[in-house]
Write a protein that holds these residues in place. Structure first.
Motif, PDB file in Angstrom:
ATOM      1  N   PRO A  17       3.954  -7.411   8.682  1.00 26.78           N
ATOM      2  CA  PRO A  17       4.793  -7.384   9.894  1.00 26.78           C
ATOM      3  C   PRO A  17       5.352  -5.998  10.211  1.00 26.78           C
ATOM      4  O   PRO A  17       5.657  -5.700  11.363  1.00 26.78           O
ATOM      5  CB  PRO A  17       5.922  -8.364   9.568  1.00 26.78           C
ATOM      6  CG  PRO A  17       5.359  -9.270   8.526  1.00 26.78           C
ATOM      7  CD  PRO A  17       4.435  -8.412   7.712  1.00 26.78           C
ATOM      8  N   GLY A  18       5.507  -5.164   9.208  1.00 30.28           N
ATOM      9  CA  GLY A  18       5.989  -3.798   9.416  1.00 30.28           C
ATOM     10  C   GLY A  18       4.877  -2.816   9.751  1.00 30.28           C
ATOM     11  O   GLY A  18       5.142  -1.625   9.936  1.00 30.28           O
ATOM     12  N   GLY A  19       3.664  -3.306   9.805  1.00 31.60           N
ATOM     13  CA  GLY A  19       2.509  -2.462  10.132  1.00 31.60           C
ATOM     14  C   GLY A  19       1.842  -1.883   8.901  1.00 31.60           C
ATOM     15  O   GLY A  19       2.484  -1.734   7.858  1.00 31.60           O
ATOM     16  N   PHE A  44      -1.064  -5.343  -7.174  1.00 26.89           N
ATOM     17  CA  PHE A  44      -1.741  -6.143  -6.161  1.00 26.89           C
ATOM     18  C   PHE A  44      -2.691  -5.278  -5.340  1.00 26.89           C
ATOM     19  O   PHE A  44      -2.376  -4.129  -5.018  1.00 26.89           O
ATOM     20  CB  PHE A  44      -0.707  -6.769  -5.206  1.00 26.89           C
ATOM     21  CG  PHE A  44       0.300  -7.654  -5.878  1.00 26.89           C
ATOM     22  CD1 PHE A  44       0.028  -8.990  -6.109  1.00 26.89           C
ATOM     23  CD2 PHE A  44       1.534  -7.142  -6.280  1.00 26.89           C
ATOM     24  CE1 PHE A  44       0.961  -9.811  -6.734  1.00 26.89           C
ATOM     25  CE2 PHE A  44       2.478  -7.948  -6.904  1.00 26.89           C
ATOM     26  CZ  PHE A  44       2.189  -9.292  -7.131  1.00 26.89           C
ATOM     27  N   ASN A  45      -3.820  -5.857  -4.971  1.00 30.85           N
ATOM     28  CA  ASN A  45      -4.737  -5.221  -4.035  1.00 30.85           C
ATOM     29  C   ASN A  45      -4.287  -5.650  -2.635  1.00 30.85           C
ATOM     30  O   ASN A  45      -4.502  -6.794  -2.223  1.00 30.85           O
ATOM     31  CB  ASN A  45      -6.175  -5.689  -4.309  1.00 30.85           C
ATOM     32  CG  ASN A  45      -7.183  -5.015  -3.402  1.00 30.85           C
ATOM     33  OD1 ASN A  45      -6.827  -4.491  -2.345  1.00 30.85           O
ATOM     34  ND2 ASN A  45      -8.429  -5.051  -3.789  1.00 30.85           N
ATOM     35  N   ILE A  46      -3.651  -4.716  -1.905  1.00 25.66           N
ATOM     36  CA  ILE A  46      -3.056  -5.041  -0.602  1.00 25.66           C
ATOM     37  C   ILE A  46      -4.004  -4.783   0.574  1.00 25.66           C
ATOM     38  O   ILE A  46      -3.610  -4.953   1.729  1.00 25.66           O
ATOM     39  CB  ILE A  46      -1.751  -4.245  -0.373  1.00 25.66           C
ATOM     40  CG1 ILE A  46      -1.979  -2.742  -0.588  1.00 25.66           C
ATOM     41  CG2 ILE A  46      -0.643  -4.759  -1.272  1.00 25.66           C
ATOM     42  CD1 ILE A  46      -0.900  -1.850  -0.004  1.00 25.66           C
ATOM     43  N   THR A  47      -5.239  -4.396   0.280  1.00 29.19           N
ATOM     44  CA  THR A  47      -6.194  -4.023   1.337  1.00 29.19           C
ATOM     45  C   THR A  47      -6.313  -5.108   2.421  1.00 29.19           C
ATOM     46  O   THR A  47      -6.186  -4.814   3.617  1.00 29.19           O
ATOM     47  CB  THR A  47      -7.591  -3.736   0.742  1.00 29.19           C
ATOM     48  OG1 THR A  47      -7.456  -2.887  -0.398  1.00 29.19           O
ATOM     49  CG2 THR A  47      -8.492  -3.068   1.766  1.00 29.19           C
ATOM     50  N   ALA A  48      -6.513  -6.336   2.003  1.00 27.47           N
ATOM     51  CA  ALA A  48      -6.725  -7.423   2.969  1.00 27.47           C
ATOM     52  C   ALA A  48      -5.447  -7.788   3.723  1.00 27.47           C
ATOM     53  O   ALA A  48      -5.502  -8.324   4.831  1.00 27.47           O
ATOM     54  CB  ALA A  48      -7.272  -8.652   2.254  1.00 27.47           C
ATOM     55  N   TYR A  49      -4.292  -7.479   3.105  1.00 33.66           N
ATOM     56  CA  TYR A  49      -3.012  -7.833   3.733  1.00 33.66           C
ATOM     57  C   TYR A  49      -2.541  -6.790   4.750  1.00 33.66           C
ATOM     58  O   TYR A  49      -1.726  -7.093   5.628  1.00 33.66           O
ATOM     59  CB  TYR A  49      -1.939  -8.047   2.650  1.00 33.66           C
ATOM     60  CG  TYR A  49      -0.595  -8.451   3.199  1.00 33.66           C
ATOM     61  CD1 TYR A  49      -0.428  -9.672   3.859  1.00 33.66           C
ATOM     62  CD2 TYR A  49       0.526  -7.612   3.083  1.00 33.66           C
ATOM     63  CE1 TYR A  49       0.796 -10.043   4.388  1.00 33.66           C
ATOM     64  CE2 TYR A  49       1.752  -7.980   3.606  1.00 33.66           C
ATOM     65  CZ  TYR A  49       1.887  -9.196   4.250  1.00 33.66           C
ATOM     66  OH  TYR A  49       3.107  -9.556   4.773  1.00 33.66           O
ATOM     67  N   GLU A  91      12.282  -2.954  -2.530  1.00 30.86           N
ATOM     68  CA  GLU A  91      13.649  -3.467  -2.650  1.00 30.86           C
ATOM     69  C   GLU A  91      14.582  -2.867  -1.601  1.00 30.86           C
ATOM     70  O   GLU A  91      15.506  -3.522  -1.129  1.00 30.86           O
ATOM     71  CB  GLU A  91      14.214  -3.177  -4.047  1.00 30.86           C
ATOM     72  CG  GLU A  91      13.448  -3.816  -5.194  1.00 30.86           C
ATOM     73  CD  GLU A  91      13.570  -5.338  -5.245  1.00 30.86           C
ATOM     74  OE1 GLU A  91      14.362  -5.910  -4.479  1.00 30.86           O
ATOM     75  OE2 GLU A  91      12.855  -5.945  -6.047  1.00 30.86           O
ATOM     76  N   GLU A  92      14.310  -1.617  -1.232  1.00 31.38           N
ATOM     77  CA  GLU A  92      15.133  -0.957  -0.204  1.00 31.38           C
ATOM     78  C   GLU A  92      14.927  -1.603   1.154  1.00 31.38           C
ATOM     79  O   GLU A  92      15.859  -1.718   1.951  1.00 31.38           O
ATOM     80  CB  GLU A  92      14.730   0.522  -0.072  1.00 31.38           C
ATOM     81  CG  GLU A  92      15.351   1.452  -1.085  1.00 31.38           C
ATOM     82  CD  GLU A  92      14.662   2.820  -1.104  1.00 31.38           C
ATOM     83  OE1 GLU A  92      14.171   3.250  -0.037  1.00 31.38           O
ATOM     84  OE2 GLU A  92      14.613   3.433  -2.182  1.00 31.38           O
ATOM     85  N   VAL A  93      13.665  -1.986   1.455  1.00 40.53           N
ATOM     86  CA  VAL A  93      13.310  -2.462   2.787  1.00 40.53           C
ATOM     87  C   VAL A  93      13.582  -3.955   2.980  1.00 40.53           C
ATOM     88  O   VAL A  93      14.233  -4.349   3.947  1.00 40.53           O
ATOM     89  CB  VAL A  93      11.828  -2.152   3.105  1.00 40.53           C
ATOM     90  CG1 VAL A  93      11.469  -2.590   4.506  1.00 40.53           C
ATOM     91  CG2 VAL A  93      11.548  -0.664   2.955  1.00 40.53           C
ATOM     92  N   HIS A  94      13.061  -4.787   2.074  1.00 39.13           N
ATOM     93  CA  HIS A  94      13.204  -6.242   2.255  1.00 39.13           C
ATOM     94  C   HIS A  94      13.076  -6.996   0.942  1.00 39.13           C
ATOM     95  O   HIS A  94      12.041  -7.606   0.672  1.00 39.13           O
ATOM     96  CB  HIS A  94      12.201  -6.769   3.280  1.00 39.13           C
ATOM     97  CG  HIS A  94      10.811  -6.191   3.153  1.00 39.13           C
ATOM     98  ND1 HIS A  94      10.222  -5.910   1.943  1.00 39.13           N
ATOM     99  CD2 HIS A  94       9.912  -5.858   4.107  1.00 39.13           C
ATOM    100  CE1 HIS A  94       9.011  -5.419   2.163  1.00 39.13           C
ATOM    101  NE2 HIS A  94       8.797  -5.361   3.469  1.00 39.13           N
TER     102      HIS A  94
END
Ligand code: HEM
Length: 88
Positions: free
Chosen positions: A41-43, A31-36, A60-63
């Motif tokens: 919510p975690g910054g 995924f291209n996460i740039t825009a997200y 998987e460790e976090v959420h």
């Protein structure tokens, strides 16, 4: 090649590790996460820990309950493929 159906190697994925150009992979999907980044919510800093990588275990460790497939539906780039001499 049609966008969204690309085969992406770990080497290609690793190039996208900047705030201005960030990709990550979860369960074989890239995924291209740039825009997200500004909406995570975690910054952005936390999300950037997975940038340019296979972030499956980190995620998987976090959420594990977060529905990333839905959130990142429009950010899908392609599938992560194993690194091989013929492909890279
Ligand atoms: C929350 C880290 C990837 C969506 C959080 C929080 C952290 C975090 C530490 C908790 C924030 C808080 O409660 O103060 C990470 C790391 C990631 C990652 C290290 C690297 C892989 C993602 C991805 C998505 C996402 C890919 C979705 C596309 C969310 C959502 C929350 C959240 C929706 C709120 C979850 C809740 O409160 O139940 N993240 N995140 N995160 N993250 Fe991530």
């Amino acid at each position: 090649v049609q966008a969204g159906h690309l085969a992406i190697t770990p080497t290609e994925l690793a190039k996208h590790n900047k705030l201005s150009d960030a990709w990550l992979s979860i369960r074989g999907r890239v995924f291209n996460i740039t825009a997200y980044l500004p909406f995570h919510p975690g910054g952005p800093e936390e999300l950037m820990r997975g940038a340019g990588k296979d972030a499956t275990s980190l995620f998987e460790e976090v959420h594990p309950w977060v529905n990333y497939e839905s959130i990142l539906q429009k950010c899908f780039v392609g599938h992560l493929v194993p690194l091989s001499p013929s492909k890279d």
